[in-house]
Design a protein around this motif. Structure first.
Motif, mmCIF file in Angstrom:
data_model
loop_
_atom_site.group_PDB
_atom_site.id
_atom_site.type_symbol
_atom_site.label_atom_id
_atom_site.label_comp_id
_atom_site.label_asym_id
_atom_site.label_seq_id
_atom_site.Cartn_x
_atom_site.Cartn_y
_atom_site.Cartn_z
ATOM 1 N N CYS A 30 0.849 -1.203 0.000
ATOM 2 C CA CYS A 30 0.000 0.000 0.000
ATOM 3 C C CYS A 30 0.881 1.249 0.000
ATOM 4 C CB CYS A 30 -0.875 -0.030 1.245
ATOM 5 S SG CYS A 30 -1.845 1.458 1.537
ATOM 6 N N THR A 82 0.702 3.460 2.122
ATOM 7 C CA THR A 82 1.110 3.630 3.534
ATOM 8 C C THR A 82 2.420 2.905 3.799
ATOM 9 O OG1 THR A 82 -1.223 3.686 4.131
ATOM 10 C CG2 THR A 82 0.336 3.341 5.925
ATOM 11 N N GLU A 105 -9.249 -4.703 -0.005
ATOM 12 C CA GLU A 105 -9.075 -3.699 1.066
ATOM 13 C C GLU A 105 -8.968 -2.293 0.485
ATOM 14 O OE1 GLU A 105 -6.856 -1.348 4.141
ATOM 15 O OE2 GLU A 105 -6.400 -1.732 2.058
ATOM 16 N N HIS A 119 -1.363 -4.564 5.258
ATOM 17 C CA HIS A 119 -2.761 -4.622 5.731
ATOM 18 C C HIS A 119 -3.739 -4.876 4.580
ATOM 19 C CE1 HIS A 119 -2.034 -0.275 4.871
ATOM 20 N NE2 HIS A 119 -3.114 -0.504 4.138
ATOM 21 N N GLU A 120 -3.218 -5.456 3.472
ATOM 22 C CA GLU A 120 -4.110 -5.748 2.334
ATOM 23 C C GLU A 120 -3.918 -7.201 1.955
ATOM 24 O OE1 GLU A 120 -3.065 -3.050 -0.823
ATOM 25 O OE2 GLU A 120 -3.488 -1.273 0.362
HETATM 26 ZN ZN LIG Z 1 -3.672 0.642 2.566
#
Ligand SMILES: [Zn+2]
Ligand SMILES: [Zn+2]
Length: 352
Positions: A42, A44, A155, A62-63
């Motif tokens: 991501c 991020t 996500e 987180h994906e």
């Molecule tokens: Zn993300």
């Protein structure tokens, strides 16, 4: 490394991804062990890599999508079972925190703590790992018709769905998306699914503009060579678009988003900029801008997002440009930072 441990990739500093050993995840109460199939990189994660700022280790990665390898036998009240294909989501609102108690469940502090890796129940690492022990109430089952690579991008689709739902966009409204990265290209599609009329994408990288065109943009602008406001106003026959989404995450484009919206229009801040932005308050006032900002998502957004991918109104495969193993991540981050032709790189922890 023993069989009691796993190798996990973490962003550990400026321009540094390192493999670290963690104890093999266990299915504690309320948690399932998920074998990861793919985990997307991501913006991020890239920001953590480029800035060197300390990020909560459970946030990077987180994906992801995977399958439930183990869970506690006492956990039979959830819909999740061993063997199920699952993706990362967030819990439903807790009902107990101050936000829930004041009736604002969409700002539940427990849900937000989960989404940002600050919840006491958060995993000690992210999804750049062969497996993870993860809260059952944050998992949802993946529709059988979706491939693992499609599901790994659910996500970020949900981020886009959340942002679009927060604007209250109306049928036929003209939309400008600033930034053709994964979130911008997904926001473009979510806005179209929500009924947007004329769609403009502003993006300097030609490959990303082409992707935007194939995904439904009517007007493509290269901000390095064109005056965005002039081109948009000429195309729309009015001064400013109805809705502008800032998806570039650049400090300067916060003001650009207001410059490009019509008086009384809507501006949605989706990208996370570094540092402070210079804004012209008088322009914001005179335009009577309706501003929404948007971060992460709600439990209900995931089902909506998956539905849009299942029925084809949101395409995710075209965003997937490369797959690497855990050991290829350092190079993948460098590539994402230097070659914007890469859009979404997925990490497959099963390959070397
Ligand atoms: Zn993300
Ligand atoms: Zn709550």
């Amino acid at each position: 490394m023993t069989t009691d441990s796993i190798q996990v990739a973490l962003v550990t500093g400026k321009n540094a991804v390192t493999l670290e050993e963690f104890p093999a995840p266990q299915p504690g109460k309320g948690k399932a062990v998920v074998d990861i199939a793919y985990c997307g990189i991501c913006g991020t994660d890239l920001h953590a890599f480029l800035s060197g700022e300390p990020y909560n280790p459970s946030i990077c990665g987180h994906e992801w999508v995977g399958s439930v390898a183990a869970m506690s036998s006492s956990d039979n009240s959830h819909n999740i079972r061993e063997g199920d294909r699952v993706a990362i989501g967030v819990a439903t609102a807790c009902g107990n925190c101050p936000s829930c108690q004041r009736g604002d469940a969409s700002h539940c502090e427990t849900v937000f703590a989960g989404a940002t890796g600050m919840h006491p129940n958060s995993a000690p690492h992210g999804g750049f790992a062969p497996s993870i022990s993860f809260a059952l109430d944050r998992l949802y089952t993946v529709a059988p018709s979706l491939s693992d690579t499609q599901a790994a991008i659910l996500e970020p689709v949900t981020v886009a769905v959340h942002a679009v739902r927060r604007t209250g966009i109306r049928l036929g409204e003209s939309v400008v998306v600033i930034g053709g990265g994964p979130i911008g290209l997904l926001t473009l599609q979510a806005a179209k699914a929500a009924g947007a009329g004329h769609l403009t994408l502003i993006e300097p990288e030609p490959l990303r503009r082409q992707l935007g065109e194939s995904l439904g943009a009517n007007l493509l602008i290269d901000p390095r060579t064109e005056n965005s406001a002039e081109v948009i106003n000429a195309a729309l026959g009015q001064a400013g678009a109805d809705v502008v989404f800032e998806c570039a995450g650049i400090a300067a484009t916060i003001q650009t988003s207001v410059d490009l919206v019509r008086r009384g229009g809507k501006v949605s801040l989706v990208g996370v900029p570094n540092g402070a932005s210079e804004i012209y308050g008088a322009v914001w006032l005179i335009k009577e801008v309706n501003l929404t900002s948007s971060i992460a998502y709600l439990n209900e957004d995931f089902e909506i997002a998956q539905g849009l991918v299942v029925d084809g109104r949101i395409q995710t495969e075209t965003l997937h440009t490369k797959t690497v193993g855990l050991r290829g991540m350092q190079e993948a981050f460098v590539e994402l930072a230097n070659k914007p032709a890469q859009v979404k790189i997925l990490v497959d922890p099963r390959i070397d």
